[in-house]
Design a protein around this motif. Structure first.
Motif, PDB file in Angstrom:
ATOM      1  N   GLY A 267       0.824  -1.205   0.000  1.00 28.97           N
ATOM      2  CA  GLY A 267       0.000   0.000   0.000  1.00 28.97           C
ATOM      3  C   GLY A 267       0.863   1.261   0.000  1.00 28.97           C
ATOM      4  O   GLY A 267       2.023   1.250  -0.420  1.00 28.97           O
ATOM      5  N   MET A 268       0.282   2.330   0.545  1.00 33.89           N
ATOM      6  CA  MET A 268       0.964   3.620   0.604  1.00 33.89           C
ATOM      7  C   MET A 268       1.491   3.832   2.023  1.00 33.89           C
ATOM      8  O   MET A 268       0.725   3.802   2.990  1.00 33.89           O
ATOM      9  N   HIS A 269       2.811   4.076   2.115  1.00 31.04           N
ATOM     10  CA  HIS A 269       3.471   4.207   3.414  1.00 31.04           C
ATOM     11  C   HIS A 269       3.834   5.673   3.677  1.00 31.04           C
ATOM     12  O   HIS A 269       4.652   6.255   2.964  1.00 31.04           O
ATOM     13  N   PHE A 270       3.206   6.257   4.708  1.00 32.30           N
ATOM     14  CA  PHE A 270       3.611   7.580   5.203  1.00 32.30           C
ATOM     15  C   PHE A 270       4.530   7.330   6.394  1.00 32.30           C
ATOM     16  O   PHE A 270       4.071   7.044   7.498  1.00 32.30           O
ATOM     17  N   LEU A 271       5.835   7.413   6.142  1.00 32.93           N
ATOM     18  CA  LEU A 271       6.817   7.047   7.150  1.00 32.93           C
ATOM     19  C   LEU A 271       7.234   8.259   7.984  1.00 32.93           C
ATOM     20  O   LEU A 271       7.348   9.374   7.482  1.00 32.93           O
ATOM     21  N   LYS A 272       7.502   7.994   9.255  1.00 37.75           N
ATOM     22  CA  LYS A 272       7.978   9.029  10.165  1.00 37.75           C
ATOM     23  C   LYS A 272       9.265   8.547  10.833  1.00 37.75           C
ATOM     24  O   LYS A 272       9.346   7.404  11.299  1.00 37.75           O
ATOM     25  N   VAL A 273      10.285   9.427  10.840  1.00 32.36           N
ATOM     26  CA  VAL A 273      11.527   9.128  11.547  1.00 32.36           C
ATOM     27  C   VAL A 273      11.396   9.677  12.966  1.00 32.36           C
ATOM     28  O   VAL A 273      11.430  10.888  13.181  1.00 32.36           O
TER      29      VAL A 273
END
Length: 428
Positions: A267-273
């Protein structure tokens, strides 16, 4: 005096490979020296002038060079031709170096070597045979070439942010940085590519609004955006992350979220560090305090000829020749040559891969075999190595500068090749 003149003419004849006609009374046919030897575009060079310029180029060759005389003459003649083509280009562009610019360049070289002007000029004469006028002419030529590069090529070089981020991602992966990641996962809308487009845009809009409302807290965003799933990935070694994901998140600082998702089959990954840390707790880059000797080369045949010369220089160094003296005399990198080849501290990320690999692997104090790069052949000596911490801003600035210089030099070498190919040259 007449015998001295005849001896001088014989030397010039040997340098050019042309026979001279001596009359029955031992008189030389000096008119032959004023005949045209080479035509370069609309410029003509006499045999006398060519012999003089070949003699200058010959003095720059390594001592005891073991190449066929015909091959040496051909290579030196090509150097003379390129010198004239560059001078023609400078004149067409009306480029010149002012007295003030030359003074500043000489002063800078003296300062870099811890010398005053008089000491520098004495060292230059000792190491290269150049007097003050010739040395200043060399500095002027370097200044004008830099102006040519900037005017003809530099303005067209554009280092995109994406290129810089790719470099940062590679450095980050090499340093095995650990990222503490969180993921907001949403399914890819159903339908064809055309049908999915509006739905994807709407999803990105919803996520963006929710991130603003909840201060980038992905767990809270997952509660308000339909079908969103929050996953705390924890500590992830970026060296083991797929390149697309690594490049996307490596440019993020701690606490930042991707504004555009990375898409894969899940799917669509909204990644956060959430946090990032290298093995040492810093963003470290390998550096080396290195000196080099450069023999520039253009085209396959020139690369082969320069390799043979480089191998002979390595042999001289292995037999005890002083690296700094050899660099000052033979290196074709004028900026470092006058400093005995010293480049100072340079980062592995600043150099072309072949150079970087050699400078990180050669034992300290030892001499490398000739190393081939797009610029020619390098002989390296590494004095020391270290790892340094770099903040993101400093790192980006250094990468931009390094890439700009690399692209500029690559484009300039191609321009020189084209200049030679397109020139009208007739050797008589």
């Amino acid at each position: 005096m007449r015998h001295l003149l005849i001896s001088l003419v014989c030397v010039l004849s040997a340098a050019t490979g042309w026979a001279l006609d001596f009359g029955p009374a031992g008189e030389t046919n000096l008119k032959g020296l004023d005949e045209i030897a080479v035509v370069i575009n609309e410029e003509t060079i006499t045999r006398r002038q060519l012999a003089k310029e070949l003699a200058v180029e010959r003095r720059m060759l390594p001592k005891g060079i073991n190449l066929p005389e015909g091959e040496i003459n051909e290579q030196l003649t090509e150097r003379v031709i390129m010198n004239h083509l560059l001078k023609q280009m400078e004149q067409r562009g009306d480029f010149s170096a002012s007295t003030e610019e030359i003074d500043r360049a000489v002063a800078m070289v003296a300062q870099q070597n811890g010398l005053d002007k008089a000491q520098l000029l004495r060292r230059v004469r000792r190491d290269t045979g150049l007097d003050e006028a010739a040395f200043r002419a060399q500095m002027a030529s370097n200044i004008v070439q830099d102006k040519l590069k900037q005017a003809l090529i530099g303005r067209n070089i554009n280092i995109s942010p994406a290129t810089i981020e790719t470099q940062i991602a590679q450095i980050t992966r090499l340093n095995e940085t650990t990222l503490y990641l969180q993921d907001l996962l949403l399914p890819i809308p159903e339908g064809s590519a055309d049908e999915r487009g509006p739905a994807v845009k709407e999803t990105i809009r919803q996520v963006s609004e929710a991130l603003n409302e909840h201060n980038d807290d992905l767990a809270q965003v997952a509660q308000v955006v339909p079908k969103a799933k929050f996953v705390d990935l924890g500590a992830v070694n970026i060296a083991q992350v797929p390149p697309r994901f690594a490049e996307a998140v490596s440019r993020l600082s701690s606490g930042e979220v991707l504004s555009t998702p990375v898409v894969d089959q899940d799917g669509m990954h909204f990644l956060k560090v959430r946090a990032k840390q290298s093995q040492s707790g810093q963003a470290v880059v390998d550096q080396a305090n290195v000196a080099h000797i450069l023999l520039r080369a253009q085209g396959k045949e020139d690369f082969i000829a320069q390799q043979r010369i480089a191998e002979q220089l390595v042999s001289q160094l292995q037999q005890g020749a002083d690296f700094a003296e050899v660099a000052r005399r033979y290196s074709q990198d004028p900026t470092s040559a006058v400093r005995g080849g010293e480049l100072g501290w340079v980062g592995a990320d600043e150099m072309v891969p072949e150079f970087a690999q050699a400078m990180l692997q050669v034992p300290l104090g030892e001499i490398t075999a000739p190393v081939q790069t797009p610029y020619g052949w390098h002989i390296l000596k590494v004095n020391d190595r270290r790892q340094v911490d770099r903040s993101d801003d400093v790192l980006r600035a250094r990468i931009r500068e390094s890439l700009y210089n690399k692209y500029l030099e690559d484009a300039w070498q191609q321009r020189l090749i084209q200049l030679r190919q397109q020139a009208y040259v007739e050797i008589r």
